[in-house]
Design an enzyme around this catalytic site. Structure first.
Site, PDB file in Angstrom:
ATOM      1  N   ARG A   1      18.807   3.167   9.814  1.00  0.00           N
ATOM      2  CA  ARG A   1      18.010   2.104  10.437  1.00  0.00           C
ATOM      3  C   ARG A   1      18.123   0.826   9.620  1.00  0.00           C
ATOM      4  O   ARG A   1      18.002   0.850   8.401  1.00  0.00           O
ATOM      5  CB  ARG A   1      16.540   2.535  10.539  1.00  0.00           C
ATOM      6  CG  ARG A   1      16.407   3.764  11.431  1.00  0.00           C
ATOM      7  CD  ARG A   1      14.970   4.148  11.683  1.00  0.00           C
ATOM      8  NE  ARG A   1      14.951   5.396  12.453  1.00  0.00           N
ATOM      9  CZ  ARG A   1      13.857   5.997  12.877  1.00  0.00           C
ATOM     10  NH1 ARG A   1      12.674   5.470  12.614  1.00  0.00           N
ATOM     11  NH2 ARG A   1      13.929   7.120  13.553  1.00  0.00           N
TER      12      ARG A   1
ATOM     13  N   ARG B   1      10.295   3.491   3.090  1.00  0.00           N
ATOM     14  CA  ARG B   1      11.085   2.828   4.137  1.00  0.00           C
ATOM     15  C   ARG B   1      12.485   2.583   3.608  1.00  0.00           C
ATOM     16  O   ARG B   1      12.702   1.713   2.765  1.00  0.00           O
ATOM     17  CB  ARG B   1      10.420   1.510   4.537  1.00  0.00           C
ATOM     18  CG  ARG B   1      10.990   0.872   5.791  1.00  0.00           C
ATOM     19  CD  ARG B   1      10.229  -0.381   6.173  1.00  0.00           C
ATOM     20  NE  ARG B   1       8.841  -0.115   6.523  1.00  0.00           N
ATOM     21  CZ  ARG B   1       8.425   0.340   7.708  1.00  0.00           C
ATOM     22  NH1 ARG B   1       9.305   0.549   8.668  1.00  0.00           N
ATOM     23  NH2 ARG B   1       7.158   0.564   7.941  1.00  0.00           N
TER      24      ARG B   1
ATOM     25  N   ARG C   1      11.104  10.638   3.153  1.00  0.00           N
ATOM     26  CA  ARG C   1       9.696  10.250   3.268  1.00  0.00           C
ATOM     27  C   ARG C   1       8.760  11.427   3.003  1.00  0.00           C
ATOM     28  O   ARG C   1       7.716  11.258   2.360  1.00  0.00           O
ATOM     29  CB  ARG C   1       9.409   9.634   4.634  1.00  0.00           C
ATOM     30  CG  ARG C   1       8.055   8.958   4.663  1.00  0.00           C
ATOM     31  CD  ARG C   1       7.734   8.300   5.984  1.00  0.00           C
ATOM     32  NE  ARG C   1       8.343   6.979   6.125  1.00  0.00           N
ATOM     33  CZ  ARG C   1       8.066   6.149   7.137  1.00  0.00           C
ATOM     34  NH1 ARG C   1       7.201   6.518   8.069  1.00  0.00           N
ATOM     35  NH2 ARG C   1       8.656   4.975   7.206  1.00  0.00           N
TER      36      ARG C   1
ATOM     37  N   GLU D   1       2.728   7.684   8.066  1.00  0.00           N
ATOM     38  CA  GLU D   1       3.410   8.337   9.180  1.00  0.00           C
ATOM     39  C   GLU D   1       4.603   9.166   8.698  1.00  0.00           C
ATOM     40  O   GLU D   1       5.495   8.672   8.022  1.00  0.00           O
ATOM     41  CB  GLU D   1       3.902   7.267  10.158  1.00  0.00           C
ATOM     42  CG  GLU D   1       4.607   7.858  11.366  1.00  0.00           C
ATOM     43  CD  GLU D   1       5.192   6.787  12.286  1.00  0.00           C
ATOM     44  OE1 GLU D   1       4.611   5.681  12.343  1.00  0.00           O
ATOM     45  OE2 GLU D   1       6.221   7.062  12.914  1.00  0.00           O
TER      46      GLU D   1
ATOM     47  N   SER E   1       6.571  11.831  14.535  1.00  0.00           N
ATOM     48  CA  SER E   1       6.310  11.084  15.747  1.00  0.00           C
ATOM     49  C   SER E   1       6.748  11.925  16.944  1.00  0.00           C
ATOM     50  O   SER E   1       7.915  12.252  17.085  1.00  0.00           O
ATOM     51  CB  SER E   1       7.111   9.781  15.683  1.00  0.00           C
ATOM     52  OG  SER E   1       6.666   8.912  16.679  1.00  0.00           O
TER      53      SER E   1
END
Length: 429
Positions: free
Chosen positions: A261, A276, A392, A350, A353
């Site tokens: 990403r 991130r 993460r 988070e 998802s």
RNA sequence: GGAGAGGUGGCAGAGUGGCCGAUUGCGUCACCUUGCUAAGGUGAUGUACCCGUAAGGGUACCGGGGGUUCGAAUCCCCCCCUCUCCGCCA
């Protein structure tokens, strides 16, 4: 993609849905699409009639003698000129409608909370209790660097910001987590997949990332390929263009892949540590099933539970939130996030998802099955959820299970994947 | 990267300019028959869109896009994919 017939009858609901998602530009596409659609439908009967006329005349000509044919040619050529004009217009309208329909977001379900952004997501439940350390708990990057497990400096030097290098037991821990996640889902009937990481635009469009997500996507322009940001893209696309038999469904897949990403527009946000990053690994669960809302919702709960079960096995406190309209993506009808407790952030962050789409992705991907009753070709429903995304997930694992001396206790579930060890690292403090 | 062969309905596989939305086989569905019974017969069976309350009528689609032609699954061009051989290569 929505069903245009349904859109004609429910334009207000679709516009309201786009507004609930805080996407006013996309709401405008509703009127654009409907207007173009009306134009197309207005011209179709005349075009079809002309085509029919030409077709019949052409067939007649096939039976004529060359002399008779000459007499008819002129008339046919006249018709042809008219038709070419109409066909040009038809083609343009269809292309324009396609563009507008591609922009219209999926309609958020009634159980999606109102809200502007992630601050207005609604907590559904919590599990586990936040640990009282009794000593000064350290952030994962301090633990990792002290243990020689993490190097951000060299990673940035060779690959730019938002990169990391894992070493030693942390590299092994990552692999343990990912493997545990795959094994758990396989035990629950999911088929493991190692998918392509580079995909065509069609797959990006089909899953709803394009248009809109281009800025977040690494692209290999020379080959017209895109690096996936999630294996949802190749796995949901897997049966695109196929017409499956109903008894082949549901398809349950668990994919492990690297993900990429660009994180454009996030400069200055979450810059420290592993939260991130541009490149990570993810085990993702994807379900394709029949067009049945009740079953979709049941699957949605099941895939959330799969992820919760893993977090419980890792003994990590978490909460489940219902994502509000403004934080929902374009293709989703409803989404739950799971947020895991991260002491360095003094908050839940988070880690998962879980989305349900109904037939929105399936329409874009031409993902269909033949119904057993009546034999009708029908669009599937699709869903997906993270099982584990690393690095993460290493944040809560390191931070919640750290000990005063800088070593890290492994949850029992992970020990078999790390040679039976209960603790990794050496005393550093 | 070079040379060649292909891509047709759920699947297999015919079809080289009008009689083709497409032979046939398998599969599926319906009905019938029945001590050759893990059998036989008959019929139906693509998708999307438009008009119509409906019955029904019409149009498009033979990997994708463009072109030639009054007319294209069929001829031409570009692209994608598959297979074979050569090259390169973890």
């Amino acid at each position: 993609m929505l069903d245009i017939k349904w859109l004609r009858e429910n334009p207000d609901a679709v516009r309201a849905g786009a507004m609930k998602k805080r996407l006013p530009d996309r709401a405008a596409a509703v009127d654009q699409a409907l207007q173009l659609d009306a134009e197309l439908r207005a011209m179709l009967p005349a075009l079809d009639a002309l085509r029919s006329e030409m077709k019949n005349a052409g067939k007649e000509m096939g039976k004529m003698t060359p002399e008779q044919r000459e007499a008819f040619l002129g008339k046919q050529k006249e018709r042809k000129v008219v038709m070419q004009g109409l066909e040009e217009k038809e083609k343009q309208l269809k292309a324009d409608i396609e563009v507008q329909m591609g922009l219209i977001p999926n309609v958020p379900d009634a159980d999606v909370p109102e809200g502007r952004d992630d601050s207005e997501n609604v907590e559904v439940r919590r599990w586990g209790s936040v640990r009282d350390f009794g000593f000064v708990a350290r952030p994962h990057y301090d633990i990792g660097e002290a243990q020689g497990w993490l190097d951000f400096t060299r990673a940035s030097a060779m690959a730019g910001s938002r990169n990391y290098i894992l070493f030693g037991d942390l590299a092994l821990l990552q692999d343990a987590v990912l493997r545990y996640a795959v094994d758990m889902l396989v035990a629950r009937g999911f088929t493991p997949i190692d998918p392509p990481l580079l995909v065509r635009d069609a797959a990006m469009f089909g899953t709803g990332f394009f248009p809109g997500g281009e800025e977040q996507t690494y692209r290999c322009e020379k080959d017209g390929l895109n690096l996936i940001g999630t294996s949802e893209v190749p796995v949901t696309s897997l049966h695109g263009g196929e017409l499956m038999a109903e008894d082949q469904l549901p398809k349950k897949y668990v994919a492990r892949s690297a993900c990429f990403r660009r994180e454009a527009g996030t400069y200055g946000k979450d810059t420290r540590g592993l939260y991130r990053v541009h490149q990570f690994h993810k085990v993702e669960q994807v379900i394709l099933d029949i067009n049945d809302k009740v079953r979709s919702i049941q699957h949605h709960h099941d895939i959330v539970k799969n992820a919760e079960d893993m977090l419980q096995a890792f003994d990590l406190p978490y909460r489940v939130v219902a994502v509000c309209g403004g934080d929902l993506g374009v293709p989703q009808a409803m989404k739950y996030d799971i947020e895991t407790w991260m002491p360095s952030r003094a908050n839940y962050g988070e880690t998962h998802s879980a989305s349900r789409f109904y037939d929105y992705q399936a329409r874009r991907l031409d993902l269909r099955y033949r119904q057993k009753e009546g034999g009708k070709a029908t669009f599937c429903h699709t869903l997906n959820n993270t099982v584990a995304a690393s690095p993460r997930i290493l944040i809560p694992l390191l931070e919640n299970h750290q000990q005063q001396d800088g070593t890290v206790r492994l949850p029992a579930a992970l020990r078999p994947y790390l040679g039976g060890r209960e603790v990794i690292g050496r005393p550093v403090w």
